[in-house]
Design a protein around this motif. Structure first.
Motif, PDB file in Angstrom:
ATOM      1  N   ASN A 141       0.818  -1.202   0.000  1.00  0.00           N
ATOM      2  CA  ASN A 141       0.000   0.000   0.000  1.00  0.00           C
ATOM      3  C   ASN A 141       0.864   1.269   0.000  1.00  0.00           C
ATOM      4  OD1 ASN A 141      -2.269   1.556   0.104  1.00  0.00           O
ATOM      5  ND2 ASN A 141      -2.865   1.007   2.201  1.00  0.00           N
ATOM      6  N   ARG A 153      -5.100   0.347  -4.386  1.00  0.00           N
ATOM      7  CA  ARG A 153      -4.540  -0.506  -3.335  1.00  0.00           C
ATOM      8  C   ARG A 153      -3.027  -0.449  -3.266  1.00  0.00           C
ATOM      9  NH1 ARG A 153      -7.948  -6.084  -2.991  1.00  0.00           N
ATOM     10  NH2 ARG A 153     -10.017  -5.179  -3.085  1.00  0.00           N
ATOM     11  N   LYS A 163       6.892 -10.377   2.326  1.00  0.00           N
ATOM     12  CA  LYS A 163       6.038  -9.909   3.421  1.00  0.00           C
ATOM     13  C   LYS A 163       6.775  -8.907   4.298  1.00  0.00           C
ATOM     14  CE  LYS A 163       2.621 -13.417   3.641  1.00  0.00           C
ATOM     15  NZ  LYS A 163       2.218 -14.730   4.082  1.00  0.00           N
ATOM     16  N   ARG A 164       8.059  -9.159   4.509  1.00  0.00           N
ATOM     17  CA  ARG A 164       8.845  -8.198   5.290  1.00  0.00           C
ATOM     18  C   ARG A 164       8.986  -6.879   4.546  1.00  0.00           C
ATOM     19  NH1 ARG A 164      11.883 -12.699   6.217  1.00  0.00           N
ATOM     20  NH2 ARG A 164      11.551 -13.502   8.306  1.00  0.00           N
ATOM     21  N   LYS A 195       6.812  -5.605   2.560  1.00  0.00           N
ATOM     22  CA  LYS A 195       5.513  -4.944   2.746  1.00  0.00           C
ATOM     23  C   LYS A 195       5.425  -4.319   4.138  1.00  0.00           C
ATOM     24  CE  LYS A 195       0.642  -6.413   3.085  1.00  0.00           C
ATOM     25  NZ  LYS A 195      -0.090  -5.414   2.292  1.00  0.00           N
ATOM     26  N   MET A 196       5.806  -5.083   5.156  1.00  0.00           N
ATOM     27  CA  MET A 196       5.772  -4.550   6.521  1.00  0.00           C
ATOM     28  C   MET A 196       6.620  -3.290   6.635  1.00  0.00           C
ATOM     29  SD  MET A 196       6.299  -7.948   8.807  1.00  0.00           S
ATOM     30  CE  MET A 196       5.019  -9.203   8.936  1.00  0.00           C
ATOM     31  N   GLU A 241       5.112  -0.352   4.586  1.00  0.00           N
ATOM     32  CA  GLU A 241       3.809   0.134   5.054  1.00  0.00           C
ATOM     33  C   GLU A 241       3.858   0.655   6.485  1.00  0.00           C
ATOM     34  OE1 GLU A 241       0.667  -2.411   2.279  1.00  0.00           O
ATOM     35  OE2 GLU A 241       0.873  -2.971   4.381  1.00  0.00           O
ATOM     36  N   THR A 242       4.643   0.014   7.331  1.00  0.00           N
ATOM     37  CA  THR A 242       4.577   0.367   8.759  1.00  0.00           C
ATOM     38  C   THR A 242       5.861   0.985   9.295  1.00  0.00           C
ATOM     39  OG1 THR A 242       5.456  -1.655   9.774  1.00  0.00           O
ATOM     40  CG2 THR A 242       3.168  -1.725   9.047  1.00  0.00           C
ATOM     41  N   GLU A 265       8.486  -0.652  10.047  1.00  0.00           N
ATOM     42  CA  GLU A 265       9.246  -1.624  10.820  1.00  0.00           C
ATOM     43  C   GLU A 265       8.856  -3.031  10.401  1.00  0.00           C
ATOM     44  OE1 GLU A 265       7.812   0.116  14.590  1.00  0.00           O
ATOM     45  OE2 GLU A 265       6.749  -1.759  14.958  1.00  0.00           O
TER      46      GLU A 265
END
Ligand SMILES: NC(=O)c1ccc[n+]([C@@H]2O[C@H](COP(=O)([O-])OP(=O)(O)OC[C@H]3O[C@@H](n4cnc5c(N)ncnc54)[C@H](O)[C@@H]3O)[C@@H](O)[C@H]2O)c1
Ligand SMILES: [Zn+2]
Ligand SMILES: [Zn+2]
Lengths: 229, 389
Positions: A86, A171, A209-210, A212-213, A216-217, A219
């Motif tokens: 995102n 998205r 996935k990491r 993306k983390m 997006e975040t 961390e």
């Protein structure tokens, strides 16, 4: 070879387009298990060859090639994953293009250094060993695609690409990474086998996935209650 | 610090373990002032939810004071906060849609391998609820590391006691969401299976949302009495044929919406439940779906099925025919706590919702194992246990 989606089609010298390359058999206790798996690969291999020949003339589906039940393409093992992040496409492209960043979310990558045209990847292998992969970018389209290939002096023969495209409905961006590699022989080969061939798909899934983390975040999630010592 | 740890099936212990630290920038460390034992903890205690390891700190309903903050936390030291049991990043596709319990980014990548094959997708992170949901150390402890502390914790102003707001962490929003998932319309009858804390808050919520009547089903007299005090009609399933009673209490129509607030450990000697209990003991990931089956059979045509009760694996003899032919809808999920907590805090402050009536026992953290044993074995008297570290 079929031609659907982003199926990876290795060409050029050193690429064998026939048959199947059996995984290196790991040492010790795993040998028996690996032999059983090996027999399975042979069976699957035969079936897939058949399937590949009929498919060339038959109807193809819309699925990406890497979701084929066949995981070896020529001598290369191919793995690929996509993830929707995102964040805007240009931001993700820029983050990835600075290859040093890859070590921030790829679990086994200790660091990536740029030496002129080359990127030198230090990859941690079991038992404290490391493998060095040298790559150079072979094609690049800003905000869309980066493709790389290993150089002659690399420990592992590998090539790959990452594609970036807008996700529908605001998205964010779909990031799709495809990596093909041919495990070499010898000690390095055995390490590589352990590193990649157990579950090649798992590592790329976790790494994306990491990514993306992180994007997006800010961390990478962990349930560790304390900082690593 | 001291913390309640899982040791094995029906074996929990208070141990001394290392204090948590700030690990990520958005973390905060909370000193726990109140925490509770949940019906969900009993599923772990009984070993029917996989992925709990010896030494894991349990607990997902907790509140306390902020003692330390990471660089990107928005909390301040000494603030009093209630912490949602769902760990949510606030930035991913799901969080932005307020589907907080579906967060993509809170379950560590290496733990996601466990649920992706089991459920088709990885689950989000939850506190103290097995390694399927991240293996995060839980809240039945003196201190907790709270990730994404800028999104989750609800800051509590001076005024309400800890006990009045503690259940914002889980069971109050869970009961509320269960009722919301019923799409209640004027004249509706809502039937609620289970008068545990979740069922009781679902009853209270359904009445607040304008249900004409709520019918509560359980077998414990004291829990049924609590339901009745809230304004529900009650059915004791040991003495009454539930399906028949529900029809007769709704003019032959059946309840417009049904709530399964029991989940995978249904009680009772119904034949399907006995069979399911045996399978569950062997440990095949088999759920005990007795209540869900009964609720679907009871629900009127075109009605709604709301499932806050927790399930973990597979259920047999699902009455799919009844579900499809009657045109039912089902809604379920771990609660999107962050979506509901602020509004529910206001309702508590305005005296609209009573949150303390169900607390039966207050124990020091050191007595937590006794709390588990009794909340498990003496459910009629032990309706809700609050622990004070
Ligand atoms: N979805 C969520 O986010 C969420 C959050 C919290 C709890 N839960 C789940 O909600 C469920 C209830 O939680 P709780 O804390 O109230 O648990 P609880 O164990 O205190 O209460 C369960 C109640 O169900 C009753 N019951 C058992 N079998 C029954 C039957 N056949 N018919 C009618 N009643 C029956 C029991 O007597 C008991 O009173 C659990 O499955 C829990 O895991 C879900
Ligand atoms: Zn709970
Ligand atoms: Zn999220």
């Amino acid at each position: 070879m079929t031609h659907r989606g982003y199926r990876y089609r290795p060409t050029g010298p050193g690429v064998r387009n026939r048959g199947f390359h059996l995984p290196q058999v790991p040492d010790g206790a795993a040998r028996a298990a690996a032999l059983t798996v090996g027999a399975g690969v042979l069976l699957v291999g035969a079936a897939t060859l058949l399937r590949a020949t009929t498919q060339d003339h038959g109807v193809r589906d819309s699925a990406p090639g890497r979701t084929s039940r066949q995981s070896f393409h020529g001598a290369y093992a191919v793995t690929g994953r996509s993830v929707t992040v995102n964040r805007p496409r240009a931001e993700i492209f820029a983050f990835w293009r600075d290859f040093a960043n890859l070590a921030r979310f790829m679990e086994n990558v200790e660091r990536v250094e740029t030496r002129g045209e080359q990127s030198v990847w230090t990859i941690s292998a079991p038992a404290g060993a490391t493998v060095t992969v040298r790559t150079r970018v072979v094609s690049e389209r800003p905000d869309e695609e980066i493709a790389w290939q290993s150089t002659e002096d690399s420990d592992i023969d590998t090539r790959g690409k990452v594609l970036f495209r807008d996700a529908p409905g605001g998205r964010g961006t779909i990031v799709e990474a495809i990596v093909a590699y041919r495990p070499p022989g010898g000690q390095v080969g055995r390490l590589t086998a352990k590193l990649f061939q157990k579950e090649p798909a798992i590592q790329s899934r976790r790494d994306l996935k990491r990514l993306k983390m992180f994007l997006e975040t800010g961390e990478v999630a962990t349930s560790q209650n304390r900082k690593a010592a | 610090m001291r913390a309640l740890t899982f040791q094995g099936k029906q074996d929990v212990r208070v141990d001394t373990v290392p204090d948590p630290q700030i690990v990520n920038p958005r973390d905060a460390i909370i000193e726990v002032t109140a925490t509770a034992i949940c019906g969900s903890d009993l599923h772990l205690y009984d070993g029917v939810i996989p992925g709990v390891m010896s030494g894991d700190i349990l607990g997902h309903e907790f509140m306390g004071r902020v003692v330390e903050t990471g660089a990107d936390s928005t909390l301040q030291k000494d603030q009093r906060v209630v912490v949602p049991f769902t760990i949510s990043c606030g930035k991913c596709f799901h969080c932005v849609k307020s589907q907080y319990s579906a967060c993509d980014n809170s379950n560590p990548a290496e733990k996601q391998d466990l649920t992706e094959p089991l459920y088709g997708h990885a689950l989000s992170g939850l506190f103290g609820y097995s390694h399927l949901t991240g293996g995060y150390p839980g809240g039945q402890a003196q201190y907790v590391r709270v990730p994404f502390s800028d999104i989750g914790p609800v800051v509590i102003p001076d005024g309400p006691e800890d006990e009045e707001v503690l259940f914002l962490s889980d069971i109050l929003p869970t009961g509320w969401m269960a009722a919301e998932n019923c799409d209640i319309e004027p004249g509706d009858t809502v039937a609620v299976w289970g008068c545990g804390p979740v069922g009781l808050f679902a009853i209270q919520s359904a009445l607040l949302m304008g249900a004409h009547q709520v019918i509560a089903i359980d077998h414990y007299p004291n829990r049924l009495a609590l339901a009745r005090r809230l304004g529900a009609k009650v059915i004791d399933y040991r003495g009454t044929r539930v399906l028949e009673a529900l029809k007769e209490m709704t003019g032959g129509i059946g309840p417009d919406a049904v709530i399964d607030a029991v989940g995978t450990e249904s009680h009772g000697l119904a034949p399907d439940n006995v069979l399911d209990s045996m399978k569950q003991k062997i440990g095949f990931g088999a759920d005990r779906g007795h209540v869900l089956r009964e609720a679907i059979m009871a629900c009127r045509k075109g009605g709604r099925v709301s499932v806050p009760g927790v399930y973990g694996g597979f259920v047999d003899k699902f009455p799919l025919g009844a579900f499809m032919e009657k045109g039912l809808q089902m809604r379920t999920g771990q609660t999107h706590v962050q979506k509901y907590a602020p509004d529910l805090l206001r309702r508590i402050q305005e005296g609209e919702i009573d949150t303390t009536f169900l607390i039966s026992h207050r124990l020091p953290l050191e007595d937590a194992p006794r709390g588990y044993a009794n909340f498990h074995a003496n459910q009629d008297e032990w309706t809700k246990v609050v622990l004070k570290p």
